[in-house]
Design a protein around this motif. Structure first.
Motif, PDB file in Angstrom:
ATOM      1  N   SER A  89       0.830  -1.208   0.000  1.00 23.89           N
ATOM      2  CA  SER A  89       0.000   0.000   0.000  1.00 23.89           C
ATOM      3  C   SER A  89       0.860   1.252   0.000  1.00 23.89           C
ATOM      4  CB  SER A  89      -0.925   0.014   1.217  1.00 23.89           C
ATOM      5  OG  SER A  89      -1.764  -1.094   1.210  1.00 23.89           O
ATOM      6  N   TYR A  90       1.936   1.230   0.760  1.00 23.84           N
ATOM      7  CA  TYR A  90       2.861   2.365   0.798  1.00 23.84           C
ATOM      8  C   TYR A  90       3.455   2.616  -0.591  1.00 23.84           C
ATOM      9  CZ  TYR A  90       7.067   5.060   1.770  1.00 23.84           C
ATOM     10  OH  TYR A  90       8.050   6.002   1.740  1.00 23.84           O
ATOM     11  N   ILE A  91       3.873   1.549  -1.257  1.00 23.51           N
ATOM     12  CA  ILE A  91       4.473   1.690  -2.593  1.00 23.51           C
ATOM     13  C   ILE A  91       3.447   2.242  -3.578  1.00 23.51           C
ATOM     14  CG2 ILE A  91       5.414   0.388  -4.546  1.00 23.51           C
ATOM     15  CD1 ILE A  91       6.726  -1.470  -2.453  1.00 23.51           C
ATOM     16  N   ILE A  92       2.228   1.711  -3.538  1.00 28.89           N
ATOM     17  CA  ILE A  92       1.183   2.180  -4.454  1.00 28.89           C
ATOM     18  C   ILE A  92       0.875   3.651  -4.223  1.00 28.89           C
ATOM     19  CG2 ILE A  92      -1.272   1.949  -5.023  1.00 28.89           C
ATOM     20  CD1 ILE A  92      -0.875  -1.108  -4.535  1.00 28.89           C
ATOM     21  N   LEU A  93       0.752   4.054  -2.965  1.00 28.13           N
ATOM     22  CA  LEU A  93       0.473   5.461  -2.672  1.00 28.13           C
ATOM     23  C   LEU A  93       1.620   6.373  -3.091  1.00 28.13           C
ATOM     24  CD1 LEU A  93      -1.305   5.246   0.793  1.00 28.13           C
ATOM     25  CD2 LEU A  93      -2.284   5.987  -1.380  1.00 28.13           C
ATOM     26  N   LYS A  94       2.853   5.935  -2.890  1.00 28.96           N
ATOM     27  CA  LYS A  94       4.002   6.750  -3.290  1.00 28.96           C
ATOM     28  C   LYS A  94       4.078   6.911  -4.798  1.00 28.96           C
ATOM     29  CE  LYS A  94       7.235   8.122  -0.753  1.00 28.96           C
ATOM     30  NZ  LYS A  94       7.479   9.496  -0.345  1.00 28.96           N
ATOM     31  N   ILE A  95       3.660   5.879  -5.532  1.00 26.82           N
ATOM     32  CA  ILE A  95       3.716   5.953  -7.001  1.00 26.82           C
ATOM     33  C   ILE A  95       2.526   6.750  -7.550  1.00 26.82           C
ATOM     34  CG2 ILE A  95       3.521   4.575  -9.108  1.00 26.82           C
ATOM     35  CD1 ILE A  95       5.186   2.423  -7.667  1.00 26.82           C
ATOM     36  N   LYS A  96       1.313   6.478  -7.055  1.00 26.29           N
ATOM     37  CA  LYS A  96       0.122   7.136  -7.589  1.00 26.29           C
ATOM     38  C   LYS A  96      -0.020   8.585  -7.133  1.00 26.29           C
ATOM     39  CE  LYS A  96      -3.574   4.390  -8.738  1.00 26.29           C
ATOM     40  NZ  LYS A  96      -4.825   3.697  -8.437  1.00 26.29           N
ATOM     41  N   TYR A  97       0.352   8.860  -5.889  1.00 23.24           N
ATOM     42  CA  TYR A  97       0.177  10.200  -5.322  1.00 23.24           C
ATOM     43  C   TYR A  97       1.476  10.695  -4.679  1.00 23.24           C
ATOM     44  CZ  TYR A  97      -4.652   8.631  -5.751  1.00 23.24           C
ATOM     45  OH  TYR A  97      -5.833   8.132  -6.224  1.00 23.24           O
ATOM     46  N   PRO A  98       2.494  10.963  -5.468  1.00 23.07           N
ATOM     47  CA  PRO A  98       3.771  11.383  -4.872  1.00 23.07           C
ATOM     48  C   PRO A  98       3.735  12.793  -4.286  1.00 23.07           C
ATOM     49  CG  PRO A  98       3.896  11.480  -7.262  1.00 23.07           C
ATOM     50  CD  PRO A  98       2.566  10.869  -6.921  1.00 23.07           C
ATOM     51  N   GLU A  99       2.773  13.628  -4.710  1.00 17.23           N
ATOM     52  CA  GLU A  99       2.741  15.025  -4.266  1.00 17.23           C
ATOM     53  C   GLU A  99       1.986  15.235  -2.959  1.00 17.23           C
ATOM     54  OE1 GLU A  99      -0.860  14.102  -6.496  1.00 17.23           O
ATOM     55  OE2 GLU A  99       1.221  13.866  -7.050  1.00 17.23           O
TER      56      GLU A  99
END
Length: 146
Positions: free
Chosen positions: A102-112
């Motif tokens: 989940s952390y990886i997905i959030l960092k990739i989809k919503y980096p800002e």
């Protein structure tokens, strides 16, 4: 070597009690939150004096069913206890894996997105944690008695 086994068992007791406490409280909180969000039936979010009694009761029923299944499959009380411990440990390891994914997905989809805390190791740290957890799961599932 017998004293070493007893020492390791003694040192594992606090971790085991914390694991069970976290599993019980975490399990009930997750079910309660999912019920409030509409993912599970609404009766699971019933409370009495701010205590989610329906969720606690549901958790106990699920635990008793799991123990009964282990009793019929395993047989001895010792095997049921160790089976429940194994289920708790493996479910914790899988939840860590899901958290890292989940952390990886959030960092990739919503980096800002602004976050109060950011991991100093970022995505590579999460990938390492996933690999380590998979290795631990694999090693934990290898039978030790031949």
């Amino acid at each position: 070597l017998i004293w070493n086994e007893h020492l390791m068992s003694l040192l594992a007791l606090p971790a085991l009690s914390v694991t069970f406490s976290c599993a019980i409280f975490g399990f009930t909180r997750q079910i309660f939150a999912m019920s409030r969000s509409g993912y599970l039936p609404g009766f699971l979010s019933l409370t009495f004096r701010m205590i989610p009694w329906a969720t606690l009761l549901f958790g106990v029923v699920v635990d008793v069913i799991a123990a009964a299944i282990l009793k019929f499959v395993g047989g001895e009380v010792r095997e049921v206890g160790s089976g429940l411990v194994n289920l708790t440990i493996l479910s914790a390891l899988f939840s860590y894996i899901i958290q890292m994914l989940s952390y990886i997905i959030l960092k990739i989809k919503y980096p800002e997105i602004k976050r109060k805390f950011t991991s100093p190791l970022h995505i590579p740290g999460a990938v390492i944690a996933i690999i380590v957890n998979f290795i631990i799961c694999f090693l934990y599932c290898i039978p030790t008695k031949f």
